[in-house]
Design an enzyme around this catalytic site. Structure first.
Site, PDB file in Angstrom:
ATOM      1  N   HIS A 281       0.822  -1.206   0.000  1.00  0.00           N
ATOM      2  CA  HIS A 281       0.000   0.000   0.000  1.00  0.00           C
ATOM      3  C   HIS A 281       0.857   1.257   0.000  1.00  0.00           C
ATOM      4  O   HIS A 281       2.043   1.228   0.334  1.00  0.00           O
ATOM      5  CB  HIS A 281      -0.920   0.029   1.239  1.00  0.00           C
ATOM      6  CG  HIS A 281      -0.171   0.150   2.540  1.00  0.00           C
ATOM      7  ND1 HIS A 281       0.489  -0.901   3.129  1.00  0.00           N
ATOM      8  CD2 HIS A 281       0.044   1.218   3.358  1.00  0.00           C
ATOM      9  CE1 HIS A 281       1.070  -0.501   4.243  1.00  0.00           C
ATOM     10  NE2 HIS A 281       0.819   0.790   4.410  1.00  0.00           N
TER      11      HIS A 281
ATOM     12  N   ASP B 176       0.394   4.949   1.954  1.00  0.00           N
ATOM     13  CA  ASP B 176      -0.386   5.348   3.126  1.00  0.00           C
ATOM     14  C   ASP B 176      -1.549   6.272   2.763  1.00  0.00           C
ATOM     15  O   ASP B 176      -1.363   7.291   2.085  1.00  0.00           O
ATOM     16  CB  ASP B 176       0.514   6.036   4.170  1.00  0.00           C
ATOM     17  CG  ASP B 176       1.486   5.058   4.813  1.00  0.00           C
ATOM     18  OD1 ASP B 176       1.177   3.846   4.870  1.00  0.00           O
ATOM     19  OD2 ASP B 176       2.563   5.504   5.250  1.00  0.00           O
TER      20      ASP B 176
ATOM     21  N   HIS C 154       4.676   0.215   0.240  1.00  0.00           N
ATOM     22  CA  HIS C 154       5.437  -0.576   1.199  1.00  0.00           C
ATOM     23  C   HIS C 154       4.599  -1.716   1.749  1.00  0.00           C
ATOM     24  O   HIS C 154       3.369  -1.743   1.576  1.00  0.00           O
ATOM     25  CB  HIS C 154       6.010   0.299   2.317  1.00  0.00           C
ATOM     26  CG  HIS C 154       4.980   1.111   3.037  1.00  0.00           C
ATOM     27  ND1 HIS C 154       4.433   2.264   2.511  1.00  0.00           N
ATOM     28  CD2 HIS C 154       4.367   0.940   4.243  1.00  0.00           C
ATOM     29  CE1 HIS C 154       3.549   2.762   3.348  1.00  0.00           C
ATOM     30  NE2 HIS C 154       3.477   1.970   4.420  1.00  0.00           N
TER      31      HIS C 154
ATOM     32  N   ARG D  85       4.590   5.934  13.805  1.00  0.00           N
ATOM     33  CA  ARG D  85       4.680   6.690  12.557  1.00  0.00           C
ATOM     34  C   ARG D  85       4.169   8.114  12.727  1.00  0.00           C
ATOM     35  O   ARG D  85       3.100   8.331  13.297  1.00  0.00           O
ATOM     36  CB  ARG D  85       3.834   5.969  11.503  1.00  0.00           C
ATOM     37  CG  ARG D  85       3.915   6.570  10.119  1.00  0.00           C
ATOM     38  CD  ARG D  85       3.013   5.827   9.167  1.00  0.00           C
ATOM     39  NE  ARG D  85       1.667   6.389   9.166  1.00  0.00           N
ATOM     40  CZ  ARG D  85       0.610   5.816   8.566  1.00  0.00           C
ATOM     41  NH1 ARG D  85       0.742   4.660   7.955  1.00  0.00           N
ATOM     42  NH2 ARG D  85      -0.556   6.411   8.583  1.00  0.00           N
TER      43      ARG D  85
END
Ligand code: AKG
Ligand code: FE2
Length: 309
Positions: free
Chosen positions: A108, A110, A264, A279
């Site tokens: 995906h 983000d 990623h 994150r």
């Protein structure tokens, strides 16, 4: 004898170590914090545009606040649209393997279910399993360049609908009850649907990249089954090993990626060992297609269940 001062080269070439020729570089001898000189921040931004994902070892001095103070130097912070941010922070999302939503084992980019999805993600390794738990990134510009010409022309003209609501059971058949609950009650508490071009033009580099990933529901104007087959064709160029880099984490590492030019995948190969990464996300802009059209968010609705709750 002291080393000579490098005037124009704030991060010396020797401290930027490419991990592959196409994607990923480790940057050495930089301590990430909020009072780094402007020129160092600009150099990190430059390396990000070039390598798409950069890695820093030995940043264990960072906590959430310091991580965000540094990340803010790259742009405004933005919380996750449905999961929000850890209390007391602007954007921190905790991914904990022991909790629902903690294992991002799908390819995906983000937050592509909204139009102006984040431009950078800054991820800090907090608890890292002894074996496994690597993350893989793909350079989606390299993926675009590796398409044969007829596929490139097709991709240039396609658009895709991205949503945070998808067939979770089909995508993650072995999800735990806790993971399903998190998906139903938190991740999809507001339903987003956004149309993005399959090829976006990068606002800083002008490079074209494939904009796909697991939030894609269908390609505009095509049936579900044609969408699925074509998606697989394009996505296979994203996941080709030649376009990827794999990072073996240590606690205290920081990875920063250009979310406009990468996908990623967090490899879910560590069983019940504990893994925690945190994150911070930097606000992005609305993608633009090769013919200058901008992405559009069509649906933004609270789920009836969430409203009642
Ligand atoms: O767990 C990881 O390594 C990556 C998780 C992820 O997808 C993210 O932080 O955006
Ligand atoms: Fe992610």
């Amino acid at each position: 004898m002291s080393s000579p001062t490098l005037v124009n080269q704030v991060i010396p070439d020797a401290d930027v170590v490419p991990l592959t020729a196409r994607v990923g570089a480790e940057i050495r001898n930089v301590r990430l914090d909020d009072d780094l000189p402007k020129a160092v921040i600009a150099a990190i931004n430059q390396q990000l545009l070039r390598h798409k994902v950069v890695f820093f070892r030995d940043q264990a001095h960072l906590d959430d606040a310091a991580q965000e103070a540094f990340a803010q130097r790259l742009g405004d912070l933005v919380p996750h649209p449905t999961q929000g941010a850890v209390q007391g922070t602007s954007s921190i999302l905790a991914l904990d393997s022991s909790r629902g939503g903690g294992r991002a084992d799908q390819w995906h980019t983000d937050v592509t279910f909204v139009d102006a999805y984040p431009k950078f993600s800054v991820l800090r390794g907090v608890v890292i399993p002894e074996a496994g738990g690597d993350t893989i990134w793909s350079n989606t510009h390299a993926a675009y360049l590796s398409l044969p010409e007829p596929l490139r022309l097709l991709a240039d003209n396609l658009w895709a609908v991205h949503s945070n609501v998808y067939d979770y059971a089909a995508v993650r058949p072995r999800a735990t009850a806790d993971e399903k609950k998190h998906f139903e009650e938190v991740f999809t508490s507001t339903v987003y649907e956004t149309e993005h071009p399959v090829v976006r033009v990068h606002p800083e580099t002008g490079e074209r990249s494939l904009l796909l990933g697991n939030f894609v529901q269908r390609l505009v104007g095509l049936s579900k089954s044609d969408s699925a087959r074509l998606y697989e064709v394009f996505q296979s160029y994203v996941t080709a090993p030649e376009n990827t880099v794999r990072w073996r984490w240590r606690a205290g590492d920081v990875a920063i990626w250009d979310n406009r030019a990468t996908q990623h995948y967090a490899v879910n190969d560590y069983g019940d060992q504990h893994r925690v990464v945190r994150r911070a996300t930097v606000d992005g802009d609305v993608p633009v297609s090769v013919d200058g059209r901008r992405s559009v968010t069509h649906v933004k609705a609270e789920k009836p269940a969430a409203r009642a709750a």
